[in-house]
Write a protein that holds these residues in place. Structure first.
Motif, PDB file in Angstrom:
ATOM      1  N   PRO A  16       1.042  -1.341   0.105  1.00 58.82           N
ATOM      2  CA  PRO A  16      -0.360   0.168   0.123  1.00 58.82           C
ATOM      3  C   PRO A  16       0.879   1.524   0.256  1.00 58.82           C
ATOM      4  O   PRO A  16       1.969   1.292   0.448  1.00 58.82           O
ATOM      5  CB  PRO A  16      -0.693  -0.045   1.270  1.00 58.82           C
ATOM      6  N   THR A  17       0.463   2.662  -0.523  1.00 64.59           N
ATOM      7  CA  THR A  17       0.544   3.422  -0.457  1.00 64.59           C
ATOM      8  C   THR A  17      -0.043   4.391   1.306  1.00 64.59           C
ATOM      9  O   THR A  17      -0.639   3.176   1.503  1.00 64.59           O
ATOM     10  CB  THR A  17       1.181   4.997  -1.390  1.00 64.59           C
TER      11      THR A  17
ATOM     12  N   SER B 174      -3.132   3.407   2.385  1.00 68.10           N
ATOM     13  CA  SER B 174      -4.476   3.840   1.867  1.00 68.10           C
ATOM     14  C   SER B 174      -4.758   3.495   0.336  1.00 68.10           C
ATOM     15  O   SER B 174      -6.243   3.718   0.176  1.00 68.10           O
ATOM     16  CB  SER B 174      -4.619   5.410   1.366  1.00 68.10           C
ATOM     17  N   ARG B 175      -3.679   3.118  -0.472  1.00 71.59           N
ATOM     18  CA  ARG B 175      -4.314   2.921  -1.474  1.00 71.59           C
ATOM     19  C   ARG B 175      -2.785   1.312  -1.909  1.00 71.59           C
ATOM     20  O   ARG B 175      -2.237   1.954  -1.563  1.00 71.59           O
ATOM     21  CB  ARG B 175      -4.395   3.422  -2.386  1.00 71.59           C
TER      22      ARG B 175
ATOM     23  N   GLU C 237       8.876 -11.068  -7.070  1.00 71.84           N
ATOM     24  CA  GLU C 237       8.797  -9.941  -8.199  1.00 71.84           C
ATOM     25  C   GLU C 237       7.758  -8.802  -8.327  1.00 71.84           C
ATOM     26  O   GLU C 237       6.926  -9.981  -7.741  1.00 71.84           O
ATOM     27  CB  GLU C 237       8.610 -10.722 -10.007  1.00 71.84           C
ATOM     28  N   ARG C 238       8.459  -7.770  -7.993  1.00 75.13           N
ATOM     29  CA  ARG C 238       7.287  -6.433  -7.851  1.00 75.13           C
ATOM     30  C   ARG C 238       6.479  -5.711  -9.183  1.00 75.13           C
ATOM     31  O   ARG C 238       7.373  -5.672  -9.608  1.00 75.13           O
ATOM     32  CB  ARG C 238       8.066  -5.782  -6.724  1.00 75.13           C
ATOM     33  N   MET C 239       5.359  -5.188  -8.813  1.00 76.75           N
ATOM     34  CA  MET C 239       5.123  -5.108 -10.104  1.00 76.75           C
ATOM     35  C   MET C 239       3.879  -3.427  -9.441  1.00 76.75           C
ATOM     36  O   MET C 239       3.242  -3.961  -8.598  1.00 76.75           O
ATOM     37  CB  MET C 239       3.866  -5.673 -11.110  1.00 76.75           C
ATOM     38  N   ASP C 240       3.748  -2.588 -10.114  1.00 76.62           N
ATOM     39  CA  ASP C 240       3.143  -1.092  -9.977  1.00 76.62           C
ATOM     40  C   ASP C 240       2.041  -1.879 -10.131  1.00 76.62           C
ATOM     41  O   ASP C 240       1.711  -2.476 -10.998  1.00 76.62           O
ATOM     42  CB  ASP C 240       4.031  -0.234 -10.370  1.00 76.62           C
TER      43      ASP C 240
END
Length: 176
Positions: free
Chosen positions: A113-114, A121-122, A151-154
């Motif tokens: 999350p951000t 929050s999102r 593996e990280r994806m936005d």
């Protein structure tokens, strides 16, 4: 995808959609017609496929599954053909304003999350675990690859689909 959902995506500001499957291309539950539409008829969309993820279809188990189900063999063939086409034509990808990425053998492991004022929050991203297929043909399970880096994806939106038939919700468009 339903016509009204496709219309909404065409009008939206969404620039990238990634479809992720825990198992390989031979186990995907799409029909030949559905895959053909995804690969060939989306205007202004570059389709991205990872060659290494399609290569898992060379296993004896996948070959046996494809031999037993012609539609699986046709679908994997379409993916391989699209890979060949995109390898020789960067012009189409450069001119496209949107991208559709098909990924295989990945399983969501963590949502990122951000934070706003110290609270999540999102969604900002998803980490995936690399999977491998184990077991006999027709009964392969996706098992996490030990020691593989996540593996990280936005991502700003995550939709879960398990392939079951949807149920109509009153007041919303629905295509059965």
């Amino acid at each position: 995808i339903t016509a009204h959902a496709l219309d909404a995506l065409e009008r939206s500001t969404v620039k990238r959609v990634t479809i992720v499957g825990r198992r390989g291309p031979a186990q995907a539950a799409w029909t030949g017609k559905e895959l053909r539409e995804i690969l060939n008829t989306l205007p202004d969309v570059a389709v991205e496929i990872d060659a290494a993820e399609v290569a898992v279809t060379e296993s004896p188990q996948d070959k046996a599954e494809m031999k037993a189900a012609r539609v699986k063999k046709r679908c994997v063939g379409m993916l391989k053909k699209k890979l060949e086409e995109t390898a020789t034509s960067d012009v189409v990808a450069a001119e496209a304003t949107k991208a559709l990425s098909l990924r295989f053998c990945l399983s969501p492991a963590e949502l990122h999350p951000t934070e706003t004022l110290g609270y999540p929050s999102r969604l900002s991203g998803v980490s995936f675990t690399q999977m491998s297929l184990q077991g006999e043909a027709g009964k392969q399970r996706a098992v996490a690859v030990e020691g593989a880096e996540p593996e990280r994806m936005d991502a700003q939106l995550l939709l879960r689909s398990v392939g079951y038939r949807s149920v109509e919700l009153e007041g919303l468009p629905w295509d059965n």
